[in-house]
Design an enzyme around this catalytic site. Structure first.
Site, PDB file in Angstrom:
ATOM      1  N   CYS A  43       0.795  -1.228   0.000  1.00 49.61           N
ATOM      2  CA  CYS A  43       0.000   0.000   0.000  1.00 49.61           C
ATOM      3  C   CYS A  43       0.826   1.276   0.000  1.00 49.61           C
ATOM      4  O   CYS A  43       0.295   2.367  -0.239  1.00 49.61           O
ATOM      5  CB  CYS A  43      -0.942  -0.003   1.192  1.00 49.61           C
ATOM      6  SG  CYS A  43      -2.086  -1.405   1.185  1.00 49.61           S
TER       7      CYS A  43
ATOM      8  N   CYS B  23     -12.037   1.392   4.051  1.00 53.29           N
ATOM      9  CA  CYS B  23     -12.006   1.953   2.699  1.00 53.29           C
ATOM     10  C   CYS B  23     -12.243   0.845   1.681  1.00 53.29           C
ATOM     11  O   CYS B  23     -11.932  -0.318   1.938  1.00 53.29           O
ATOM     12  CB  CYS B  23     -10.674   2.659   2.434  1.00 53.29           C
ATOM     13  SG  CYS B  23      -9.309   1.533   2.035  1.00 53.29           S
TER      14      CYS B  23
ATOM     15  N   GLY C  95     -13.704  -7.112  -4.123  1.00 50.24           N
ATOM     16  CA  GLY C  95     -13.569  -7.988  -2.969  1.00 50.24           C
ATOM     17  C   GLY C  95     -12.337  -7.728  -2.148  1.00 50.24           C
ATOM     18  O   GLY C  95     -11.545  -6.822  -2.420  1.00 50.24           O
TER      19      GLY C  95
END
Length: 395
Positions: free
Chosen positions: A82, A215, A115
């Site tokens: 991330c 999120c 997902g």
């Protein structure tokens, strides 16, 4: 020797739900051209480029950048989960600060799938093996998806440690929606109340984590053009915003040895990176006007207030209750609406944060403008792990 690094141009495209975006190469090229246009440069002016993405085959960066130009320059592909976008920014800044290049492009993009995040490899050890093993020991809820277990578990530890309830996370999520209302780049711009956050479906009961506290995965791209001060002066570029300090950290033994979910999700990495940035810049947290931090979950935003020393340990509830994380407070946090409102296209997130902060410091943020913003702080976290903290200054 470390030369001054100017952010000459930034660009991003609106994020979209998985399945509703353009292909990654088109998104990446579009963000690249927007950043170059903002800088007043052409692709031929770029001397090196760093492209960040998580889900994609090798050299996807070339595929995206070739749509903007094919000039034979070095192109590096980066994956740091991330924190990928900020890792690309970190490398681009090093190239300019070292004097090895005068104009470097950092690009981040992601074409996500719907997902929960999952591994795409089952024939080799997972890079999360050590993290997952410890999570299984101290937060044993195998029926819950791992991302929820990680950040929900960290939020539960915070609540247990400091005696606060889930209301603090609901307040953070509601604040994100108020900020996103004025951001055309945010995917979710609907106002939600604290009560609506708490009443949304519970996805991790033991941690009192609701769906609106997390999120969503999204697709998108963002880019930045970094240049040396001499290059900017010679080309007549906008020199008002510079990166004055930056640090990347990875895990240390206490991420595991302390048996803390908060440490496992990177609070220690974040604090170490922030402390390095404050020391390098000579500017303390009290002087920061605007912050874009990694709110993949509302829980992580709360942890990050303290990791970044925006408030004292255990002081996040007071920080939130007094409105110090929003307009009129001491540190306007995620004026973009953050990941909670924009979504989280992994490779693009860090450069989207950069775009927002540069826009804020230039005074170009419209209805979401932070008055008098001169110092911006960026925090981008990737489990596995890496954390990048960057400080920007308006001259």
């Amino acid at each position: 020797m470390s030369l001054k690094v100017i952010v000459a141009g930034v660009g991003m495209i609106p994020f979209a739900k998985p399945g509703n975006s353009k292909p990654y190469d088109e998104m990446g090229a579009e963000a690249t051209l927007l950043a170059l246009q903002d800088a007043g440069l052409a692709y031929r002016d770029v001397q090196q480029a760093v492209a960040g993405y998580v889900y994609g085959d090798s050299t996807s960066g070339q595929t995206a950048l070739y749509r903007a130009g094919m000039s034979g320059i070095p192109i590096f592909n980066v994956n740091n989960n991330c924190s990928t976008g900020s890792s690309a920014l970190f490398l681009a800044r090093q190239m300019v600060a070292s004097g090895m290049a005068d104009c470097v492009l950092a690009l981040g993009f992601e074409q996500m799938q719907p997902g929960a995040l999952k591994s795409h490899w089952d024939d080799r050890v997972s890079p999360f093996h050590r993290f997952d093993s410890l999570c299984d020991e101290i937060n044993p809820y195998p029926e819950v998806p791992l991302a929820l277990r990680y950040f929900g578990g960290a939020g539960k530890e915070y609540m247990d440690t400091y005696g606060v309830g889930p209301d603090i996370f609901a307040k953070v999520r509601a604040k994100a929606s108020r900020h996103a209302e004025h951001n055309p780049m945010a995917l979710f711009r609907k106002l939600v109340s604290e009560e609506e956050v708490l009443q949304s479906p519970i996805v991790f009961p033991a941690a009192k984590l609701t769906r609106l506290m997390a999120c969503p995965p999204t697709c998108g791209a963002a880019a930045a053009v970094l240049v040396s001060e001499d290059f900017a002066r010679k080309r007549g570029l906008d020199r008002r915003v510079s990166i004055i300090a930056q640090a990347m950290t990875t895990d240390t033994p206490d991420s595991f040895d302390d048996r803390s979910m908060m440490k496992l999700v990177g609070s220690g990495m974040a604090r170490a990176a922030a402390d390095k940035v404050y020391a390098e810049s000579g500017i303390g947290p009290q002087d920061v006007d605007v912050v874009e931090l990694h709110d993949c979950f509302a829980q992580n935003e709360v942890l990050s207030y303290e990791a970044l020393r925006l408030c004292a340990d255990g002081g996040a509830e007071k920080f939130v209750m007094e409105g110090n994380n929003t307009y009129g407070g001491s540190h306007v946090t995620n004026p973009s609406g953050g990941l909670l409102s924009k979504g989280h296209p992994l490779g693009a997130t860090g450069l989207a944060q950069c775009t927002e902060l540069v826009t804020q410091l230039r005074g170009q943020a419209g209805l979401r403008q932070v008055d008098g913003a001169r110092i911006g702080l960026q925090h981008n976290l990737g489990l596995g792990g890496a954390c990048v903290v960057t400080m920007y200054q308006f001259d």
